[in-house]
Every structure is written in structure tokens, then in C-alpha cells.
Scaffold this active site. Structure first.
Site, PDB file in Angstrom:
ATOM      1  N   ALA A 182      -6.292  68.338  28.606  1.00  0.00           N
ATOM      2  CA  ALA A 182      -6.341  67.597  29.875  1.00  0.00           C
ATOM      3  C   ALA A 182      -7.777  67.498  30.356  1.00  0.00           C
ATOM      4  CB  ALA A 182      -5.480  68.297  30.929  1.00  0.00           C
ATOM      5  N   TYR A 234     -19.159  65.284  34.391  1.00  0.00           N
ATOM      6  CA  TYR A 234     -18.385  65.341  33.144  1.00  0.00           C
ATOM      7  C   TYR A 234     -19.189  66.059  32.052  1.00  0.00           C
ATOM      8  CZ  TYR A 234     -15.476  63.537  29.287  1.00  0.00           C
ATOM      9  OH  TYR A 234     -14.661  63.416  28.189  1.00  0.00           O
ATOM     10  N   ALA A 237     -27.575  60.423  41.749  1.00  0.00           N
ATOM     11  CA  ALA A 237     -28.146  60.034  43.041  1.00  0.00           C
ATOM     12  C   ALA A 237     -27.065  59.703  44.068  1.00  0.00           C
ATOM     13  CB  ALA A 237     -29.072  58.832  42.858  1.00  0.00           C
TER      14      ALA A 237
HETATM   15  N1  LIG Z   1     -11.146  59.008  24.917  1.00  0.00           N
HETATM   16  C1  LIG Z   1     -12.358  59.421  24.519  1.00  0.00           C
HETATM   17  O1  LIG Z   1     -13.133  58.658  23.959  1.00  0.00           O
HETATM   18  C2  LIG Z   1     -12.791  60.846  24.753  1.00  0.00           C
HETATM   19  C3  LIG Z   1     -14.051  61.220  24.328  1.00  0.00           C
HETATM   20  C4  LIG Z   1     -14.465  62.516  24.508  1.00  0.00           C
HETATM   21  C5  LIG Z   1     -13.629  63.439  25.091  1.00  0.00           C
HETATM   22  N2  LIG Z   1     -12.416  63.064  25.515  1.00  0.00           N
HETATM   23  C6  LIG Z   1     -11.585  64.102  26.113  1.00  0.00           C
HETATM   24  O2  LIG Z   1     -10.323  64.129  25.490  1.00  0.00           O
HETATM   25  C7  LIG Z   1      -9.344  64.559  26.419  1.00  0.00           C
HETATM   26  C8  LIG Z   1      -8.235  63.541  26.497  1.00  0.00           C
HETATM   27  O3  LIG Z   1      -8.801  62.299  26.858  1.00  0.00           O
HETATM   28  P1  LIG Z   1      -7.971  60.933  26.916  1.00  0.00           P
HETATM   29  O4  LIG Z   1      -8.893  59.856  26.558  1.00  0.00           O
HETATM   30  O5  LIG Z   1      -6.727  61.074  26.161  1.00  0.00           O
HETATM   31  O6  LIG Z   1      -7.714  60.858  28.501  1.00  0.00           O
HETATM   32  P2  LIG Z   1      -6.446  60.349  29.321  1.00  0.00           P
HETATM   33  O7  LIG Z   1      -6.935  60.149  30.688  1.00  0.00           O
HETATM   34  O8  LIG Z   1      -5.776  59.219  28.616  1.00  0.00           O
HETATM   35  O9  LIG Z   1      -5.451  61.588  29.292  1.00  0.00           O
HETATM   36  C9  LIG Z   1      -5.729  62.768  29.986  1.00  0.00           C
HETATM   37  C10 LIG Z   1      -4.419  63.383  30.443  1.00  0.00           C
HETATM   38  O10 LIG Z   1      -4.724  64.596  31.149  1.00  0.00           O
HETATM   39  C11 LIG Z   1      -3.883  64.679  32.278  1.00  0.00           C
HETATM   40  N3  LIG Z   1      -4.436  65.496  33.340  1.00  0.00           N
HETATM   41  C12 LIG Z   1      -5.493  65.189  34.140  1.00  0.00           C
HETATM   42  N4  LIG Z   1      -5.641  66.157  35.072  1.00  0.00           N
HETATM   43  C13 LIG Z   1      -4.680  67.080  34.846  1.00  0.00           C
HETATM   44  C14 LIG Z   1      -4.307  68.285  35.502  1.00  0.00           C
HETATM   45  N5  LIG Z   1      -4.971  68.733  36.567  1.00  0.00           N
HETATM   46  N6  LIG Z   1      -3.243  68.979  35.030  1.00  0.00           N
HETATM   47  C15 LIG Z   1      -2.550  68.522  33.956  1.00  0.00           C
HETATM   48  N7  LIG Z   1      -2.855  67.386  33.306  1.00  0.00           N
HETATM   49  C16 LIG Z   1      -3.904  66.661  33.745  1.00  0.00           C
HETATM   50  C17 LIG Z   1      -3.750  63.230  32.734  1.00  0.00           C
HETATM   51  O11 LIG Z   1      -2.628  63.051  33.573  1.00  0.00           O
HETATM   52  C18 LIG Z   1      -3.652  62.485  31.417  1.00  0.00           C
HETATM   53  O12 LIG Z   1      -2.322  62.330  30.995  1.00  0.00           O
HETATM   54  C19 LIG Z   1     -10.076  64.772  27.734  1.00  0.00           C
HETATM   55  O13 LIG Z   1     -10.424  66.128  27.869  1.00  0.00           O
HETATM   56  C20 LIG Z   1     -11.306  63.914  27.574  1.00  0.00           C
HETATM   57  O14 LIG Z   1     -12.351  64.365  28.386  1.00  0.00           O
HETATM   58  C21 LIG Z   1     -11.968  61.783  25.360  1.00  0.00           C
END
Ligand SMILES: NC(=O)c1ccc[n+]([C@@H]2O[C@H](COP(=O)([O-])OP(=O)(O)OC[C@H]3O[C@@H](n4cnc5c(N)ncnc54)[C@H](O)[C@@H]3O)[C@@H](O)[C@H]2O)c1
Lengths: 429, 460
Positions: free
Chosen positions: B299, B366, B308
């Protein structure tokens, strides 16, 4: 007779309830019941599992939904080998479904089952009026094209007016609210008391949401994450400003007390509850929130007699108490379905009334009053809304979880239903 | 997910011709894993840099077990073909280097290999851990491998990858799951990266008897953020590999979460991981499964703002979800009992990000949170060693999800193209890496951060 085992309330799932013609305007009963079942399946890992039975129902039902529960199960992630049947006991449907499952579990006929209910007032079945129906049936029976044309030639514009189901009693032609208004007037239920009860329902439900109480009882649906009838900032003062909408027939209009605020709105939604034997729950490492101990139904003659349409629970509860050697005060929590605020108050007033208890219930002493702090502690239908058949399946797990979180105790459920009926039950944890 | 029109175009007949003429980079279609797929689609070449190499033996044993034909002469014809016929992989045992002069042997082996390795081929260099060398010449030689590998990865074509594995002294028999990951198509989007094996002392475990098609059979895995995106695919991948999945997401995402849980035959837990008692709630839910073996902290949220313009509420919400929640849950896992809590031999896998390594404009919060995750992994690894458990992180680069689909076109295209594999990764690429860290057989991998980014040039 050796007392049979008691059915356990293991958990539940419902979708948020939506005010009529709103968020779920395009959802059918089958859609909603399927969604509620799938959320339950997900919560308890029941994909492809065969339940002993799924029993559910709807009050407002399309004729094509004759096998509503079976169709919902077939569309769900449960095993298709899960048998089902539909029940319908008006607003008592959800609770009655739970009682039916619980009784079979108690008898050893089932190890696990799901009870539920669903209703939509948005996607209500619309019937053609009886005149048109006769013309169409006649045309259908005709053997030749000429016969069909002849039958249809009899059509007149007035026959095309559809019949939309209304929340009316067929035998009195009166709306349920009008019936309730008569009862409220009879018991002298005051406007302020109704508005206070209503505000408390909203405030309690809002608090329960904030505390995450519904996180394991609900799954969002069609963008809704909470019951959208809920007004967290509701107060008796604000409710006091609303105009009355239900009037006792022939009564004094200026003394009307029932408003759109202290009456439940028409609502769409579905609820399910997972019931099982203790052994079934233990094998899966699932908690037992509470047990269903006993249940009773009653009906009153509101047509020819002089009892209020929604007063049947006032009769059912004392019969159940007697059988269990309990008094009305022997409960830690009370869940009295809020069809109207005045209904809850009239029921409590009846139990406090020596005259009612003696003349109507044949008791030497009144049942007495209850500690109002123990009533509907996480809100009820005035705040959540009331999709008729779903309400019982909302209340059973709510009370079960309250008892579980309390570390044990006994709770009473009381639900009034159209047709002058009532369904009540006792839960213990 | 936004459609990759560029990839469609250059892969069309007409597009290929145009792209070839004007020098547009080709977009290779990467081979990805599916159950039952052989470890390699063809023969492998195995080279040794010195006579003191200590991993060639285990490499040979693993390749033999996987039914792979192995040759040692990089210029020899294979299977009736010519000396230029394609191979699926080339592995270099680069352990035992005593000075930078020994690197020439690796050059001599790899030079013909660069033209022979086929589409989605694998070049894997296995060396010693630089920090374990005392003499400057030895350490220099060991360290050189990383520059060689990262550069070669930028030269490799048609979806072939080049990666480096460091094997700690005495850990040579603990690299089977690592070999299988890097050689197989599970590592499709891992390119130009380095991973250390056996560097946290006191590890214990075995890969004997592993069913490599279902390596986590019978394990219970919690995946946070499983309602959608990468988390949903992680849930599917762990279930495919044999685990019972507990899918966690916020209550408001409950309907999508229920779909994930029902798709994988697991259970759904609606929970905000930042709430008080979230760790306990996870353990409580897992008690029905008899405890938990694998926890994937996926998550995550972004609340992008230039520094800024930053405000503290936004800042804290990112740090809370992406970092503090993981720390709090890990504390509960570490303190729990072996029997119905976080099991001995458990695995924690967390999701960092390229932004946490290289930084990203508009992503101070982030980037801070995702860099923090790396610190969390490094500090937690030795604590878990007592439980025979491990913690590792993936750092995804540009992965095609709803999050990246919402980017401006220019940023999105740059994210895709400016990488050695010239495309964005898929959620499954991140999921495969997580699933590999989660294997019992990956017992010697601890405290690692692996980028899954196709060797993205941003901060490479
Ligand atoms: N998509 C990318 O290119 C990318 C790149 C680098 C890192 N990431 C990381 O991969 C992970 C997944 O990313 P994604 O693209 O699938 O994002 P996404 O937003 O599609 O999915 C994230 C999920 O986490 C859940 N979430 C958020 N806050 C929460 C909380 N407090 N409690 C429980 N669940 C919670 C959201 O409801 C969502 O379903 C994240 O940690 C993101 O930072 C993604």
C-alpha cells in the site's frame, strides 16, 4: 427434551443502504444481493464453498425473480451446489431468514448457512392494472391474429395507467405511516421524543462509522461507502423544523407529529449474515460473535380489531420472555427496529403500561421500562435506512458484534412488519 | 492502464521499417513467466573467470536439474547450428578474482556472448562481495563487475538482461532460488541490477524439495493495497505460486478488494494500515489461517507537491502510509508468537520506489518515504535473522498502472522509453520479484533492495 445446540453468528456483510432513486437507482435486487454475498464470500474465504443453505428474500419483487436467492447465489462466488429458498415476511424477512437457518443448525440439519434480505424501491416491479392485464391475457389466449386484434381493440387509455407498488396496507388502503400516526396519537407519543430518538439514531450510527464498527460488516457498492441517509450532524432541534407528513385518519392535523425525519425513508440495499455451528466456525478458526437463543413471531388484528399495525412485537416479546424465564430488564442491549421513531416509543410505552400489559397481554404486572442507553447503541433504521427485507440481516450481526465487543451479554431484537406482524429474537454471547 | 501506442507502432510491419530508418529504439516484447514454462527456452553458456571460482558447481547442478543444455565455449556451435546460433543465457562465475587483470577473462567470454544471447536472454554475472575483500586490488576487481554489468545491460538488445549477484563467503550453496529467478522470465523487467546473497549472518533455510512451479504452497500471505494496481497482481501471483492470500485495503476500496480476494480464493480484510492497532488486526485476521508467513507492504500513496508549495498535512499522510504504517506493523510482527503470529522463517517484502533512490521532482514526501523504506529494510534485516525470517524491498520504476496512466504524456513517454528495455514494466514484473523474495528457498536473501525498472536511466 435435551436442548438443541445453538446457532452461532459468525459474521456478516451488507452493502451501504441508499435512499430510493439515488446511488442504486439502476441496481436490481439480484445485483445487490449478489454483491452482498460476494462481500461475505471475500471476508470469510468462501469461494466455491458449498453452504448448507442460503435463505433470503425481498418484499418488492419482480415476478421474474421467483428464485431470487438461487439466482443471486448462481451469480456469486459461492459453490453452485448451494441450495437456496426465498422467504417473505415483509420487514421481518431478514430476521425470519436468520431464524430459519438457525433452527436447522440447531437441529443438526445444517452446519452453515447464510441468511439475507434485499429490497429496492428504485427498481420496483411495475404492474399493468387489472383491466389491461385482462385484455392482454385475452389476446394471449386468442388463437388467430384476428382474435388478437379483436382483443386488443378493446383497449382504452385508462387501462394503460401502470400500478406502482405503494407502501400501503391492501386491506385498509392506508399508508404504513398513517397507521403509525394513529398508534402514535393513541399512545400520546410526542413530537420532541420522536425527534430526540431520531437524532440519537443518526449520532450513534455516525459514531459507529467513525470507530470503524462497520469495517468488517460492510462492503462498498456502486461508489457508496456509507449509508447515505445518515446525517451525522442531525439534532432534535433541526428535526423539529420539519413539517409533518403522516396524519392519523380523521385526527387533528395540527397535532400531527410524524415527519420525513422521524420516519424511515424508502431505501435500497441488501444484507447477509453467516450462521454456523460452533464446530464449523472452530474448524476454520472463525470467531463466534454470539448465539441465536430463541425467536418468536406474533400478529395483531389491525383490520377489524383496534390494535396498531406495527404493534405485534409488543405481543411477541412477552411470550418469548416467558418461555425463557426472563424479564424485559434482563438484557444488556436492545435492538428495536425504527420503522418510525413513534413505533419504537409506542412499543416501549405499551410495555410500561399496566393496562396494556393486563388487558392485551394478560400479565399481572407491566413488563416495565428499559434503560434507554442500551437501545440501538450503534443507530438503527432511522439513520441507516430500511430496505425492508434487509433490515433483519443488518440488525442480527450488529447486535452480535455489540455483544462480542462487550465481552458477552444478552440482547433483544424486535422488528415490526407490514400486515400487523412482528418478529423478535434473543441473542447471547 | 494507458495504451502503449508507440510500442504498437514500432512493432507493426510498417512501423518497424520506419523506426529502423529514423533510428527509433525498438520495443522488444518481453518473455514472461507462466506455470510450467521451462527455466530457459534454450541452451546456456557457462564461463569461469578463474580457477578459484566457487559457484560454477552449483550453477551446473541447478541447470542440470532444470534440464538445460550447458556449454562452456562461448564461440562453439550448438545443437548442429553455427557458432553464432542463439543461446538463452550466459552465466559467468566471476568469483575468486585476485586483481583487475582477471577481468579480461570475463571480457573474452562475454564478447561473443553479446551477439549470441537471444531475445529475452539472460546474462548473469556472479561475483564475490566487495566489502568482504581486504586487499585493494581484490576489492577493486570485485567492484568492477558492477560497472561492467550496468554498462553491458545498456548494450544488450531484444529484451535481454544483464544482472550481477554477489555471493557472500560460504553462501555458494544458498543461491538456487536466486539463480532460478534471474535466469527465468520471472525477472523480465530486472535489468542492470545487483543483488547480494548471504550477507546478513545467521540465516537458515533450505531449497531442497521446493516445487519451483508452486514455491510457496501452503503459506499464508498478507498483501496490503491489494484492491487494485500492483497489489492486486501481487495477490494473484502469490496465489498462483501456492499461497493463501489475505488481501488488505482501506474500507472505502472494499468492493474492489472483495474482487481481488474472491479471484484468488483468499480473504479480504478492510483495514486502514495507518490506524492504531492495524498490525494486531492483521494478526487477528490471520489467526483463522493459523498465523502468517509472508507480509507484503505494498500500500502506498503519492501527494505530489513542489517542496516550495508543500504543507505538513499532505507531507504526513504520505510518510504515514508509506513508512510509519510499515514500521508499526513490523513491530507487531516481530513481537508476535511463532505459533499463531508471524511464523519462524517468515518473509516481509516491502515496496520502495525508484523515486526513493533517484529522487523525483514534485515528490519530496514520496521520495523521502520510499528512501525511508530502504533504511527500514536495512535495519530490520538483522532483527529478523533470529526468526530465520527475511525482509527485502522492490523498487519499481515505471510500471503501467492507473497511477502512471494519469501522468502527462511527455513524462509518461520518457518514463517508458528512457530505460534499457525501452518500455514500462507491468505490475506482474514487480509481483514476480516479490514472490521470489517470499519463497522459503530465498532464505539467504535479506536486507536487499532490488530495482524492477528495466534499468531506467533516471538515477541509474
Ligand atoms: N505504479 C508505479 O509505477 C509505481 C512505481 C514505484 C512504486 N510504486 C509503489 O507500488 C505500490 C503500489 O502502487 P500502485 O501503482 O499499484 O498504486 P495504486 O494507487 O493503484 O494502489 C495502491 C493501493 O493501496 C491502497 N492504500 C492506500 N492507502 C492505504 C491505507 N492507508 N491502508 C490500506 N491500503 C491503502 C489504495 O487504496 C490502493 O488500492 C505503492 O507503494 C507505490 O508507491 C508504484
Amino acid at each position: 427434551m435435551a436442548s438443541p445446540r445453538r446457532a452461532a453468528v459468525v459474521g456478516a456483510n451488507r452493502i451501504p443502504f441508499a435512499r430510493s432513486n439515488g446511488a442504486y437507482a439502476r441496481a436490481s435486487n439480484q445485483d445487490m444481493l449478489t454483491a452482498a454475498l460476494d462481500g461475505l464470500v471475500a471476508r470469510f474465504g468462501l469461494t466455491e464453498e458449498r453452504m448448507g443453505e442460503v435463505v433470503a428474500g425481498a418484499v418488492l419483487k419482480h415476478s421474474r425473480d421467483f428464485n431470487l436467492t438461487r439466482e443471486a447465489v448462481l451469480g456469486s462466488r459461492l459453490s453452485a451446489a448451494t441450495p437456496t429458498y426465498d422467504v417473505q415476511q415483509a420487514c421481518g424477512t431478514g430476521l425470519e431468514a436468520a431464524i430459519l437457518i438457525a433452527n436447522k443448525i440447531a437441529l443438526g440439519q445444517l452446519e452453515v448457512g447464510i441468511a439475507g434480505g434485499v429490497d429496492t424501491t428504485s427498481d420496483a416491479p411495475i404492474a399493468v392494472n387489472d383491466d389491461l392485464r385482462e385484455v392482454l391475457l385475452e389476446a394471449n389466449r386468442a388463437k388467430s391474429t384476428a382474435g388478437i386484434v379483436k382483443a386488443l381493440a378493446g383497449l382504452r387509455p385508462g387501462q394503460l395507467v401502470p400500478e406502482i407498488p405503494a407502501n400501503r396496507e391492501p386491506r385498509t388502503g392506508m399508508a404504513m405511516g398513517e397507521h403509525a400516526a394513529i398508534t402514535a396519537a393513541h399512545w400520546g407519543i410526542e413530537r420532541t421524543a420522536q425527534d430526540e430518538l431520531t437524532a440519537r439514531s443518526h449520532q450513534n450510527l455516525a459514531k459507529a462509522y467513525d470507530a470503524g464498527f462497520f469495517d468488517d460488516l460492510m462492503t462498498p457498492f456502486l461508489g457508496l461507502t456509507k449509508d447515505n441517509n445518515l446525517r451525522a450532524d442531525s439534532t432534535a432541534e433541526k428535526l423539529g423544523k420539519l413539517k409533518p407528513v403522516f396524519f392519523p385518519a380523521g385526527g387533528d392535523k395540527t397535532e400531527a407529529t410524524m415527519t420525513a425525519g422521524n420516519s424511515t425513508p424508502l431505501t435500497d440495499g441488501a444484507a447477509t449474515v453467516l450462521l454456523a455451528s460452533d464446530e464449523w466456525a472452530a474448524e476454520r478458526g472463525l470467531p463466534v460473535l454470539a448465539h441465536i437463543v430463541d425467536a418468536e413471531t406474533a400478529a395483531v388484528d389491525y383490520v377489524h380489531g383496534d390494535e396498531g399495525l406495527l404493534m405485534a412485537p409488543a405481543y411477541a416479546v412477552p411470550r418469548m420472555l416467558e418461555r425463557n424465564g426472563l424479564t424485559l430488564q434482563d438484557f444488556d442491549f436492545y435492538e428495536i427496529h425504527e420503522a418510525f421513531a413513534s413505533t419504537v416509543l409506542a412499543t416501549l410505552a405499551a410495555w410500561e403500561s399496566p393496562q396494556f400489559c393486563k388487558e392485551r397481554l394478560g400479565l399481572d404486572a407491566p413488563l416495565g421500562s428499559i434503560d434507554r442507553e442500551k437501545l440501538n447503541v450503534h443507530g438503527s433504521s432511522l439513520a441507516a435506512g430500511h430496505p425492508f427485507a434487509a433490515t433483519g440481516a443488518r440488525i442480527v450481526p450488529t447486535l452480535a458484534k455489540i455483544l462480542h465487543e462487550n465481552g458477552g451479554g444478552r440482547g433483544l431484537i424486535s422488528i415490526c412488519a407490514a400486515g400487523g406482524q412482528g418478529v423478535v429474537a434473543i441473542l447471547e454471547a | 492502464m494507458s495504451h502503449d501506442w508507440y510500442s504498437d507502432f514500432v512493432n507493426s510491419g510498417f512501423g518497424r521499417a520506419v523506426a529502423g530508418n529514423v533510428g527509433l529504439p525498438p520495443v522488444p516484447k518481453l518473455r514472461r513467466w507462466e506455470p510450467g514454462q521451462p527455466l530457459l527456452s534454450g541452451a546456456a553458456l557457462l564461463g569461469t573467470a578463474t580457477a578459484d571460482g566457487r559457484v560454477a558447481k552449483i550453477v551446473r547442478a541447478v541447470l542440470a536439474d532444470a534440464g538445460v543444455e550447458v556449454h562452456e565455449d562461448p564461440a562453439a556451435p550448438i545443437g548442429g547450428g553455427s557458432s553464432s546460433s542463439k543461446v538463452a543465457a550466459a552465466i559467468v562465475d566471476a568469483t575468486g578474482l585476485s586483481s583487475p587483470r582477471d577481468l579480461a577473462a570475463i571480457q573474452q567470454f562475454l564478447t561473443p556472448v553479446m551477439r549470441r544471447v537471444g531475445p529475452s536472454g539472460r546474462i548473469l554475472v556472479i561475483g564475490d562481495v566487495p566489502a568482504q575483500a581486504e586487499r585493494p586490488a581484490v576489492r577493486a576487481a570485485r567492484r568492477s563487475l558492477e560497472g561492467l554489468v550496468r554498462s553491458a545491460a545498456k548494450e544488450a538488445r531484444y529484451g535481454a538482461t544483464v544482472n550481477l549477484v554477489h555471493v557472500a563467503d560460504g553462501a555458494e550453496n544458498d543461491i538456487e532460488s536466486t539463480l532460478r529467478f534471474f535466469l527465468s522470465s520471472r525477472s523480465a523487467f530486472v535489468d542492470g541490477q545487483r543483488l547480494d546473497v548471504g550477507t546478513v549472518p545467521g540465516y537458515a533455510g533450505s531449497s531442497a524439495g521446493t516445487d519451483w512451479d508452486h514455491p510457496i504452497t501452503g503459506k499464508v500471505a498478507v498483501v496490503t493495497g491489494a484492491a487494485r494496481g500492483i497489489g492486486r497482481t501481487v495477490a494473484q501471483t502469490l496465489a498462483r505460486d501456492g499461497a493463501t492470500v489475505v488481501a488488505v485495503d482501506i474500507p472505502a476500496a472494499g468492493d474492489a478488494l472483495a474482487h481481488t480476494a474472491n479471484d484468488v480464493g483468499g480473504t479480504a480484510l478492510q483495514l486502514d494500515i495507518t490506524g492504531a492497532g492495524a498490525g494486531e488486526a492483521i494478526l487477528e485476521h490471520c489467526r483463522r489461517h493459523g498465523g502468517v508467513d509472508i507480509v507484503v507492504h505494498n500500500a502506498g500513496i503519492t501527494r505530489d507537491k513542489l517542496l516550495a508549495n508543500q504543507d505538513t498535512d499532505r507531507w504526513n499522510s504520505v510518510i504515514d502510509v508509506n513508512l510509519n504504517a510499515q514500521l508499526a506493523i513490523n513491530d507487531v510482527l516481530l513481537a508476535s508468537g511463532d505459533d499463531d503470529g508471524f511464523h519462524r522463517g517468515g518473509r516481509i517484502v516491502t515496496v520502495s520506489s525508484m523515486a526513493g533512490i533517484a529522487g523525483n521532482r514534485g515528490q519530496t514526501s514520496y521520495g523521502a518515504s520510499k528512501a525511508g523504506v530502504i533504511g527500514l529494510v536495512e535495519a530490520t534485516a538483522p532483527l529478523l535473522a533470529d526468526k530465520d525470517a527475511t525482509i527485502n524491498a522492490v523498487a519499481p520504476g515505471f510500471i503501467e498502472t492507473a497511477m502512471t496512466a494519469a501522468m502527462p504524456v511527455g513524462t509518461r513517454e520518457a518514463g517508458r522509453r528512457l530505460s534499457s528495455l525501452t518500455q514500462g514494466g507491468l505490475p506482474v514484473d514487480v509481483a514476480e520479484t516479490i514472490a521470489w523474495f517470499a519463497q522459503g528457498a530465498s532464505y539467504a536473501i535479506n536486507g536487499q533492495v532490488l530495482r524492477v525498472d528495466g534499468q531506467n536511466y533516471l538515477g541509474a
